[in-house]
Design a protein around this motif. Structure first.
Motif, PDB file in Angstrom:
ATOM      1  N   PRO A  14      30.918  46.156  70.687  1.00 53.14           N
ATOM      2  CA  PRO A  14      31.263  45.059  71.601  1.00 53.14           C
ATOM      3  C   PRO A  14      32.587  45.333  72.311  1.00 53.14           C
ATOM      4  O   PRO A  14      33.375  46.155  71.871  1.00 53.14           O
ATOM      5  CB  PRO A  14      31.369  43.853  70.671  1.00 53.14           C
ATOM      6  CG  PRO A  14      31.576  44.401  69.319  1.00 53.14           C
ATOM      7  CD  PRO A  14      30.941  45.743  69.292  1.00 53.14           C
ATOM      8  N   TYR A  15      32.832  44.615  73.425  1.00 55.78           N
ATOM      9  CA  TYR A  15      34.017  44.868  74.243  1.00 55.78           C
ATOM     10  C   TYR A  15      35.306  44.422  73.560  1.00 55.78           C
ATOM     11  O   TYR A  15      36.352  44.968  73.782  1.00 55.78           O
ATOM     12  CB  TYR A  15      33.876  44.173  75.602  1.00 55.78           C
ATOM     13  CG  TYR A  15      32.812  44.808  76.442  1.00 55.78           C
ATOM     14  CD1 TYR A  15      32.972  46.126  76.893  1.00 55.78           C
ATOM     15  CD2 TYR A  15      31.648  44.142  76.765  1.00 55.78           C
ATOM     16  CE1 TYR A  15      31.997  46.736  77.641  1.00 55.78           C
ATOM     17  CE2 TYR A  15      30.672  44.745  77.523  1.00 55.78           C
ATOM     18  CZ  TYR A  15      30.847  46.042  77.965  1.00 55.78           C
ATOM     19  OH  TYR A  15      29.883  46.651  78.697  1.00 55.78           O
ATOM     20  N   ALA A  16      35.212  43.387  72.793  1.00 55.14           N
ATOM     21  CA  ALA A  16      36.421  42.889  72.131  1.00 55.14           C
ATOM     22  C   ALA A  16      36.194  42.909  70.621  1.00 55.14           C
ATOM     23  O   ALA A  16      35.071  43.027  70.157  1.00 55.14           O
ATOM     24  CB  ALA A  16      36.707  41.478  72.597  1.00 55.14           C
ATOM     25  N   THR A  17      37.279  42.811  69.869  1.00 56.39           N
ATOM     26  CA  THR A  17      37.128  42.851  68.416  1.00 56.39           C
ATOM     27  C   THR A  17      36.721  41.475  67.888  1.00 56.39           C
ATOM     28  O   THR A  17      37.422  40.857  67.109  1.00 56.39           O
ATOM     29  CB  THR A  17      38.438  43.293  67.751  1.00 56.39           C
ATOM     30  OG1 THR A  17      39.472  42.496  68.289  1.00 56.39           O
ATOM     31  CG2 THR A  17      38.711  44.754  67.978  1.00 56.39           C
ATOM     32  N   ILE A  18      35.577  41.028  68.370  1.00 57.49           N
ATOM     33  CA  ILE A  18      35.032  39.763  67.899  1.00 57.49           C
ATOM     34  C   ILE A  18      33.871  40.102  66.978  1.00 57.49           C
ATOM     35  O   ILE A  18      33.073  40.985  67.282  1.00 57.49           O
ATOM     36  CB  ILE A  18      34.558  38.901  69.086  1.00 57.49           C
ATOM     37  CG1 ILE A  18      35.775  38.472  69.901  1.00 57.49           C
ATOM     38  CG2 ILE A  18      33.765  37.709  68.613  1.00 57.49           C
ATOM     39  CD1 ILE A  18      35.452  37.815  71.190  1.00 57.49           C
ATOM     40  N   THR A  19      33.806  39.439  65.852  1.00 51.27           N
ATOM     41  CA  THR A  19      32.753  39.820  64.910  1.00 51.27           C
ATOM     42  C   THR A  19      31.674  38.753  64.830  1.00 51.27           C
ATOM     43  O   THR A  19      31.942  37.571  64.959  1.00 51.27           O
ATOM     44  CB  THR A  19      33.319  40.027  63.500  1.00 51.27           C
ATOM     45  OG1 THR A  19      33.584  38.745  62.945  1.00 51.27           O
ATOM     46  CG2 THR A  19      34.560  40.855  63.520  1.00 51.27           C
ATOM     47  N   ASP A  20      30.448  39.203  64.645  1.00 47.43           N
ATOM     48  CA  ASP A  20      29.367  38.247  64.436  1.00 47.43           C
ATOM     49  C   ASP A  20      28.446  38.707  63.307  1.00 47.43           C
ATOM     50  O   ASP A  20      27.292  38.319  63.243  1.00 47.43           O
ATOM     51  CB  ASP A  20      28.583  38.032  65.733  1.00 47.43           C
ATOM     52  CG  ASP A  20      27.935  39.309  66.210  1.00 47.43           C
ATOM     53  OD1 ASP A  20      28.306  40.383  65.692  1.00 47.43           O
ATOM     54  OD2 ASP A  20      27.059  39.249  67.081  1.00 47.43           O
ATOM     55  N   VAL A  21      28.955  39.568  62.433  1.00 49.21           N
ATOM     56  CA  VAL A  21      28.122  40.051  61.336  1.00 49.21           C
ATOM     57  C   VAL A  21      28.568  39.369  60.044  1.00 49.21           C
ATOM     58  O   VAL A  21      29.715  39.528  59.631  1.00 49.21           O
ATOM     59  CB  VAL A  21      28.257  41.583  61.179  1.00 49.21           C
ATOM     60  CG1 VAL A  21      27.333  42.090  60.091  1.00 49.21           C
ATOM     61  CG2 VAL A  21      27.962  42.266  62.485  1.00 49.21           C
ATOM     62  N   PRO A  22      27.708  38.596  59.411  1.00 47.83           N
ATOM     63  CA  PRO A  22      28.125  37.941  58.170  1.00 47.83           C
ATOM     64  C   PRO A  22      28.297  38.952  57.038  1.00 47.83           C
ATOM     65  O   PRO A  22      27.618  39.985  56.998  1.00 47.83           O
ATOM     66  CB  PRO A  22      26.982  36.974  57.874  1.00 47.83           C
ATOM     67  CG  PRO A  22      25.819  37.511  58.599  1.00 47.83           C
ATOM     68  CD  PRO A  22      26.340  38.237  59.789  1.00 47.83           C
ATOM     69  N   SER A  23      29.215  38.652  56.134  1.00 51.97           N
ATOM     70  CA  SER A  23      29.473  39.587  55.033  1.00 51.97           C
ATOM     71  C   SER A  23      28.358  39.570  53.994  1.00 51.97           C
ATOM     72  O   SER A  23      28.422  40.302  53.016  1.00 51.97           O
ATOM     73  CB  SER A  23      30.803  39.238  54.375  1.00 51.97           C
ATOM     74  OG  SER A  23      30.751  37.919  53.891  1.00 51.97           O
ATOM     75  N   THR A  24      27.345  38.743  54.202  1.00 44.19           N
ATOM     76  CA  THR A  24      26.298  38.617  53.182  1.00 44.19           C
ATOM     77  C   THR A  24      25.409  39.866  53.071  1.00 44.19           C
ATOM     78  O   THR A  24      24.504  39.898  52.243  1.00 44.19           O
ATOM     79  CB  THR A  24      25.403  37.396  53.473  1.00 44.19           C
ATOM     80  OG1 THR A  24      25.121  37.378  54.869  1.00 44.19           O
ATOM     81  CG2 THR A  24      26.085  36.116  53.108  1.00 44.19           C
ATOM     82  N   PHE A  25      25.674  40.893  53.881  1.00 43.42           N
ATOM     83  CA  PHE A  25      24.948  42.163  53.696  1.00 43.42           C
ATOM     84  C   PHE A  25      25.625  43.038  52.645  1.00 43.42           C
ATOM     85  O   PHE A  25      25.104  44.060  52.245  1.00 43.42           O
ATOM     86  CB  PHE A  25      24.876  42.932  55.016  1.00 43.42           C
ATOM     87  CG  PHE A  25      24.088  42.214  56.054  1.00 43.42           C
ATOM     88  CD1 PHE A  25      22.736  42.015  55.873  1.00 43.42           C
ATOM     89  CD2 PHE A  25      24.692  41.726  57.192  1.00 43.42           C
ATOM     90  CE1 PHE A  25      21.993  41.340  56.826  1.00 43.42           C
ATOM     91  CE2 PHE A  25      23.960  41.045  58.147  1.00 43.42           C
ATOM     92  CZ  PHE A  25      22.610  40.857  57.957  1.00 43.42           C
ATOM     93  N   ASN A  26      26.830  42.624  52.260  1.00 37.22           N
ATOM     94  CA  ASN A  26      27.614  43.398  51.314  1.00 37.22           C
ATOM     95  C   ASN A  26      27.091  43.201  49.889  1.00 37.22           C
ATOM     96  O   ASN A  26      27.151  42.104  49.360  1.00 37.22           O
ATOM     97  CB  ASN A  26      29.064  42.884  51.358  1.00 37.22           C
ATOM     98  CG  ASN A  26      30.017  43.946  51.786  1.00 37.22           C
ATOM     99  OD1 ASN A  26      29.629  45.102  51.940  1.00 37.22           O
ATOM    100  ND2 ASN A  26      31.260  43.561  51.970  1.00 37.22           N
ATOM    101  N   ASN A  27      26.634  44.264  49.274  1.00 36.56           N
ATOM    102  CA  ASN A  27      26.110  44.128  47.918  1.00 36.56           C
ATOM    103  C   ASN A  27      27.247  44.288  46.914  1.00 36.56           C
ATOM    104  O   ASN A  27      27.423  45.323  46.288  1.00 36.56           O
ATOM    105  CB  ASN A  27      25.033  45.196  47.699  1.00 36.56           C
ATOM    106  CG  ASN A  27      24.378  45.074  46.350  1.00 36.56           C
ATOM    107  OD1 ASN A  27      24.670  44.160  45.583  1.00 36.56           O
ATOM    108  ND2 ASN A  27      23.492  45.991  46.048  1.00 36.56           N
ATOM    109  N   THR A  28      28.047  43.201  46.757  1.00 35.99           N
ATOM    110  CA  THR A  28      29.205  43.291  45.856  1.00 35.99           C
ATOM    111  C   THR A  28      28.780  43.288  44.382  1.00 35.99           C
ATOM    112  O   THR A  28      29.608  43.472  43.503  1.00 35.99           O
ATOM    113  CB  THR A  28      30.199  42.145  46.107  1.00 35.99           C
ATOM    114  OG1 THR A  28      29.486  40.927  46.126  1.00 35.99           O
ATOM    115  CG2 THR A  28      30.905  42.321  47.424  1.00 35.99           C
ATOM    116  N   GLY A  29      27.492  43.063  44.142  1.00 31.56           N
ATOM    117  CA  GLY A  29      26.997  43.087  42.761  1.00 31.56           C
ATOM    118  C   GLY A  29      27.123  44.442  42.099  1.00 31.56           C
ATOM    119  O   GLY A  29      27.120  44.552  40.870  1.00 31.56           O
ATOM    120  N   THR A  30      27.279  45.498  42.912  1.00 31.94           N
ATOM    121  CA  THR A  30      27.393  46.845  42.335  1.00 31.94           C
ATOM    122  C   THR A  30      28.745  47.077  41.663  1.00 31.94           C
ATOM    123  O   THR A  30      28.937  48.072  40.991  1.00 31.94           O
ATOM    124  CB  THR A  30      27.209  47.914  43.434  1.00 31.94           C
ATOM    125  OG1 THR A  30      28.132  47.639  44.476  1.00 31.94           O
ATOM    126  CG2 THR A  30      25.816  47.916  43.984  1.00 31.94           C
TER     127      THR A  30
END
Lengths: 299, 105
Positions: free
Chosen positions: B15-31
């Motif tokens: 994206p053109y600016a450092t704006i985020t729209d990806v939720p952290s819920t893809f992060n598998n912190t269970g590992t």
């Protein structure tokens, strides 16, 4: 439906990258639960600058502006001015969420400026008592006797020899409408205080005690217990100051500070003399707080 | 918010600016976990203290799958996110949560 003591809405998502048993995430969870999603938030360099995750990931359901270490207060004034220009300053909450280094040391002048300008915003300081994000360096908010990487303890016992700076008292001296201290171990109290702050117009300040297993060297499962014992031993009293009038939220029968200190590895080196010194300091501060409550309520 | 992880192939897809729209819920912190909490639902009194103190929001309140049970809702641990800190087991007033050693896969 099982009744819960706090609402069920969540504005903090799973998958953030905080350490195991992080206290600051519990603080964030409850602050956002109380403020709701109609909030604009700003975070300086602190633990919470990395917790939301690596770009492009983000773990909060509110818009968030990252700022430099020292300018949280100035950023709050800027956001508020922009909202005023758009005529939306009544409906949207402005929140600054900074660590103790970014509040007590580096960001103090911006915070003071924001309070003096009367910015309608809530400043939350989550107090984990050192610069945890950069590797546990001492801050103005680190208590007496604590080990940190800049107050190391080896053969020479060079733990921190200064007492904790009370930012809440500094903010009381700014004569702002609402100042409070809260703890992650008492979420209902924390929630109520943020809700109260939300309903008041003007600069508000809340200091939240949030334990840090990594920096305080305790096991992650006792995070909440450590925070609870800090309140029970009067190390971190919970109170609120509304328009200069003190009200102590909890007056627990005190447990010895040793009970609190012995849970944490950072106080492992303390000798009896140092513990005695901490106990004396804590008792004096508590006595002072009781007197302040009595005096300001009689005015 | 996106519904799948964000993996740009070239810089042109950024994206053109450092704006985020990806939720952290893809992060598998269970590992990250070495011990895992297991709830004994026979002991659980649905006080939701574990839900209240979970720093990872990995405990949610779900309808009780057991028919005719005393409580209509129970806490459920999402092992995709649980980092195994053990606050839930430590704070549980009836000691209904056990921390069990993870086995190697």
């Amino acid at each position: 439906m099982v009744k819960t003591t706090v609402p069920r809405d969540e504005y903090m998502m799973q998958g953030h990258v905080a350490c195991q048993g992080c206290g600051a995430t519990i603080a964030m969870r409850y602050v956002l639960k109380a403020l709701g999603d109609n909030t604009i938030m700003t975070i300086p360099a602190c633990c919470w600058a990395v917790i939301p995750g690596v770009w492009p990931q983000h773990s909060l359901k509110v818009p968030l502006l990252y700022t430099a270490f020292e300018v949280t207060g100035a950023a709050l004034s800027g956001i508020e001015a922009a909202l005023k220009a758009k005529g939306q300053d009544d409906e949207i909450n402005v929140l600054g969420f900074a660590g103790d280094g970014g509040t007590a040391d580096i960001g103090l002048q911006a915070l003071s400026g924001m309070a003096e300008r009367g910015t309608n915003a809530l400043y939350v300081m989550y107090d984990n008592e050192a610069y945890m994000n950069t590797g546990i360096q001492r801050s103005g908010s680190t208590p007496f006797g604590a080990w940190t990487t800049t107050t190391p303890v080896g053969k020479k016992k060079e733990w921190k020899t200064e007492f904790k700076k009370s930012v809440a008292e500094i903010m009381v001296a700014h004569r702002i409408p609402y100042v409070a201290t809260a703890s992650i171990a008492f979420p209902e109290d924390l929630y109520a205080k943020v809700q109260k702050a939300k309903s008041i117009k003007g600069p508000k300040f809340i200091q939240i005690f949030s334990s840090c297993p990594t920096g305080w060297k305790h096991s992650p499962d006792i995070t909440v217990e450590v925070a609870r014992k800090a309140v029970l031993s009067h190390m971190f009293p919970l109170y609120e100051v509304e328009n200069g009038v003190y009200k102590i939220s909890q007056k627990p029968k005190p447990i010895p500070v040793k009970e609190y200190l012995k849970l944490q590895g950072r106080f492992r080196y303390l000798d009896e003399e140092a513990i005695e010194k901490i106990q004396e300091h804590v008792d004096r501060e508590w006595e002072l707080l009781l007197k302040k409550e009595e005096f300001t309520q009689s005015l | 918010m996106r519904d799948k992880p964000y993996k740009p192939k070239t810089w042109k897809e950024l994206p053109y600016a450092t704006i985020t729209d990806v939720p952290s819920t893809f992060n598998n912190t269970g590992t990250w976990r070495t011990v895992k909490p297991v709830i004994d639902y026979d002991k659980c009194i649905s006080c939701m203290i574990c839900w209240k103190f979970c720093p990872d929001v990995a405990i949610s309140i779900v309808p009780n799958p057991k028919e005719g049970a005393k409580f209509d809702e129970v806490p459920k641990i999402d092992y995709f996110f649980c980092k195994g800190c053990g606050i839930c087991a430590h704070e549980c007033p009836v000691k209904a949560i056990d921390m069990v050693q993870e086995e190697s896969k």
